[in-house]
Design a protein around this motif. Structure first.
Motif, PDB file in Angstrom:
ATOM      1  N   SER A 150      29.800   8.001  13.966  1.00 28.74           N
ATOM      2  CA  SER A 150      30.974   7.130  13.901  1.00 28.74           C
ATOM      3  C   SER A 150      30.575   5.671  13.679  1.00 28.74           C
ATOM      4  N   PHE A 151      29.375   5.266  14.199  1.00 28.86           N
ATOM      5  CA  PHE A 151      28.910   3.894  13.997  1.00 28.86           C
ATOM      6  C   PHE A 151      28.728   3.616  12.500  1.00 28.86           C
ATOM      7  N   LYS A 152      28.119   4.566  11.790  1.00 25.95           N
ATOM      8  CA  LYS A 152      27.924   4.436  10.344  1.00 25.95           C
ATOM      9  C   LYS A 152      29.262   4.438   9.623  1.00 25.95           C
ATOM     10  N   PHE A 153      30.207   5.296  10.069  1.00 27.95           N
ATOM     11  CA  PHE A 153      31.538   5.367   9.469  1.00 27.95           C
ATOM     12  C   PHE A 153      32.231   4.016   9.554  1.00 27.95           C
ATOM     13  N   ILE A 154      32.161   3.383  10.745  1.00 30.26           N
ATOM     14  CA  ILE A 154      32.797   2.075  10.949  1.00 30.26           C
ATOM     15  C   ILE A 154      32.169   1.031  10.039  1.00 30.26           C
ATOM     16  N   GLY A 155      30.832   1.036   9.973  1.00 29.82           N
ATOM     17  CA  GLY A 155      30.130   0.070   9.140  1.00 29.82           C
ATOM     18  C   GLY A 155      30.516   0.198   7.675  1.00 29.82           C
ATOM     19  N   ASP A 174      35.193 -12.380  10.904  1.00 27.73           N
ATOM     20  CA  ASP A 174      34.402 -11.744  11.954  1.00 27.73           C
ATOM     21  C   ASP A 174      35.315 -11.174  13.043  1.00 27.73           C
ATOM     22  N   GLU A 175      36.377 -11.902  13.352  1.00 29.79           N
ATOM     23  CA  GLU A 175      37.315 -11.440  14.385  1.00 29.79           C
ATOM     24  C   GLU A 175      37.977 -10.138  13.961  1.00 29.79           C
ATOM     25  N   GLU A 176      38.367 -10.058  12.676  1.00 32.05           N
ATOM     26  CA  GLU A 176      38.989  -8.834  12.174  1.00 32.05           C
ATOM     27  C   GLU A 176      38.006  -7.670  12.211  1.00 32.05           C
ATOM     28  N   GLN A 177      36.767  -7.937  11.868  1.00 30.92           N
ATOM     29  CA  GLN A 177      35.761  -6.877  11.912  1.00 30.92           C
ATOM     30  C   GLN A 177      35.604  -6.331  13.327  1.00 30.92           C
ATOM     31  N   GLU A 178      35.646  -7.233  14.295  1.00 28.51           N
ATOM     32  CA  GLU A 178      35.525  -6.806  15.698  1.00 28.51           C
ATOM     33  C   GLU A 178      36.723  -5.967  16.121  1.00 28.51           C
ATOM     34  N   ILE A 179      37.923  -6.403  15.686  1.00 29.89           N
ATOM     35  CA  ILE A 179      39.148  -5.652  16.011  1.00 29.89           C
ATOM     36  C   ILE A 179      39.090  -4.262  15.387  1.00 29.89           C
ATOM     37  N   ILE A 180      38.658  -4.191  14.116  1.00 31.55           N
ATOM     38  CA  ILE A 180      38.550  -2.904  13.421  1.00 31.55           C
ATOM     39  C   ILE A 180      37.614  -1.960  14.159  1.00 31.55           C
TER      40      ILE A 180
END
Length: 596
Positions: A150-155, A174-180
């Motif tokens: 799932s970590f790779k999927f998110i990336g 960066d904030e949006e990436q963290e929220i995602i």
């Protein structure tokens, strides 16, 4: 008192693992899935928001070696340890989405449930073309649950979105990436969502399970015997269940160039088939014996479960079910019903009459080797009788079972024939036709129809009566065919004393709509009849007919001679007698065919 249930919590992941290993049977995967995709979407939305999504009720299966798991893959467990009684649709939704498995829809087609998710908006939607094309969305969250990393999927999701944003003149902050990342992880962690589980012990009787279900279920919905039967069939004999459901499905629509169970009398449900096979193969009328059989429970001893008995009964079931599902036997039987004058399901009030009569048809055919003609006449007589006296309505199961108990002691067709005749003659006496049938338990009622009225209509068909007031010589039976406009049938009820005329005399609807005031005529003729008194319109209708033709028409349609000049009350009393006489004549004709 021995405890029959327990309460615990299980995670979604634990439940899915139980299904995968075969420990928990989930037959809904192989049966039509009735939830809309929007409801599956709402289920995931409720979970991610931390809302409760209800409970599950599981029933522990009796410990036996020879049981069959659902599915086609190998399982760690040879047989299910538990079966789901309540919550099938929820668990099916979770399993199908999180495992990326197909479900079967109402048309028996396999398909995936596609739920899309927008991480930034924390919003679920039913997957469609827009969510498939939009990089802001994960088109199918099944991909998220089935990925090994799932970590790779998110990336990768963030990378694609980061490359897409400049096309819209935007950047991914960066904030949006963290929220995602947080929101996608929250969805992945839905596997750890816990559900309250009511675990019912194997020693619980079906009645106990039903009672627990009703008391726990906030909607107060009763757990039907059909729910038990189809669930257990899916677990123990999936091939048999599929054959039953296919037979039932094909009874609802015709297929060009193929002989199926389709007919004009009735549609078949899986429960109907179970009723027939229980009566035919096991001499049992109560549907509860169906799930007792499937669980290996003794019919007569509470709580007793026997593997030997279960295997023995399943052998009988697998031997007898093909007889029940034989389309040739089924259509022979349907012809016997039509031979009794019941040409349409519109004049059959009790479907139980159809299916228990079918069980008797099969008993006569296979146990007593009745010929086609013998069986048709016996079945026609029995169905006419059973429909007329409402044999299969109300608390009828004990009566049916007593009949089956008597019949199972017979060894010859003559004994069976004598049973049919004795039961029919015992009930349909002269007093029945002269007193009961013309009274408030028969034809002296108002409304759209009852079994007495339907028997009268069937009698017109048996006696080849011609259409009342028609300028042609067509039989009443011809009017049961569809009209040229498609849906409308040519057969319509007509008030012999017109409604408007009786209202002008002060009669209430309950008196106007007495069954003795109805007749079936061709609808084209009906349009030409005005609201005048019979003494006015009847001579116009009869213009051009000979006296003999008028007398014959009146006799065939149970009209007293001179009826158009009678008072309404006298007309009703006289016509009921003649209608009852028609029913008696049809009954005697059917009985003579048996006695020959």
């Amino acid at each position: 008192m021995q405890e029959i249930f327990s309460i615990t919590t299980l995670t979604v992941n634990q439940l899915i693992e139980k299904i995968d290993t075969g420990e928990l049977g989930l037959p809904e995967l192989q049966r039509p899935f009735i939830w809309k995709d929007s409801k599956v979407r709402d289920l995931f939305d409720s979970m991610v928001r931390g809302y409760p999504i209800g409970y599950l009720m599981l029933w522990e299966c009796p410990t036996m070696d020879k049981k069959k798991s659902i599915g086609v893959g190998a399982h760690s467990y040879d047989s299910p340890k538990e079966v789901i009684i309540d919550g099938q649709q929820r668990l099916t939704s979770l399993y199908a989405v999180m495992k990326g498995k197909r479900i079967v829809n109402s048309k028996f087609e396999e398909r995936f449930i596609v739920i899309s998710y927008c991480p930034l908006r924390n919003k679920f939607e039913v997957g469609y073309q827009a969510t498939k094309k939009d990089p802001e969305w994960i088109y199918n969250i099944s991909d998220l649950f089935t990925t090994k990393n799932s970590f790779k999927f998110i990336g990768e999701f963030i990378h694609r979105l980061d490359e897409y944003r400049p096309c819209r003149g935007e950047i991914l902050t960066d904030e949006e990436q963290e929220i995602i990342a947080d929101h996608i992880n929250a969805v992945v962690n839905l596997k750890e969502h816990t559900l309250p589980v009511f675990g019912i012990k194997s020693n619980a009787e079906e009645e106990d399970v039903s009672e627990i279900f009703v008391r726990v279920n906030s909607g107060g919905v009763s757990l039907k015997q059909n729910d038990f039967i189809l669930t257990l069939l899916s677990l123990y004999w999936d091939e048999g269940r599929k054959e039953i459901e296919q037979f039932s499905k094909e009874s609802t629509y015709p297929q060009k160039g193929k002989t199926t169970s389709f007919n004009q009398i009735t549609a078949v449900s899986a429960q109907d088939v179970i009723r027939v096979v229980m009566a035919y193969a096991f001499d049992r009328a109560r549907l509860k014996y169906g799930y007792k059989l499937l669980r290996g429970a003794d019919f007569d001893k509470k709580g007793a479960v026997s593997e030997k008995l279960r295997i023995q009964r399943f052998n009988i079931l697998t031997e007898k079910l093909p007889d029940v599902l034989d389309v040739n036997s089924w259509h022979e039987f349907i012809k016997a019903i039509m031979n009794a004058g019941y040409l349409s399901g519109d004049i059959i009030l009790s479907e139980n009459a159809v299916f228990y009569s079918y069980a008797l048809y099969l008993i006569a055919k296979h146990r007593f080797h009745a010929s086609y003609n013998e069986n048709m006449h016996l079945t026609s007589l029995w169905f006419f009788y059973a429909s007329l006296v409402s044999l299969y309505t109300g608390s009828f199961e004990s009566t049916v079972e007593s009949h089956l108990n008597i019949i199972k002691g017979f060894t010859t067709l003559d004994e069976y024939k004598n049973f049919i005749l004795s039961r029919v003659n015992e009930k349909l006496t002269n007093d029945y036709f002269c007193i009961t049938l013309v009274g408030s338990d028969g034809l002296a009622v108002s409304g759209r129809g009852n079994n007495a009225w339907n028997a009268y209509v069937a009698s017109l068909n048996v006696l080849d009566a011609k259409i009342l007031f028609s300028k042609s010589n067509l039989l009443v039976s011809k009017l049961f065919e569809s009209g040229s406009d498609g849906n409308r049938k040519s057969l319509e009820k007509h008030h012999l004393f017109p409604k408007a005329y009786l209202k002008s005399l002060g009669y209430a609807d309950s008196k106007i709509n007495q069954m003795a005031n109805y007749a079936f005529i061709d609808w084209k003729d009906n349009m030409d009849i005005l609201d005048d008194a019979p003494s006015v319109y009847y001579p116009a209708v009869c213009a051009g007919k000979s006296k003999e033709d008028i007398w014959r028409m009146e006799e065939e349609n149970a009209l007293p001679h001179g009826w158009e000049n009678m008072s309404y009350e006298d007309f009703l009393a006289e016509r009921r007698k003649l209608m009852a006489e028609k029913i008696k004549l049809a009954f005697e004709k059917l009985k003579r065919n048996v006695e020959v």
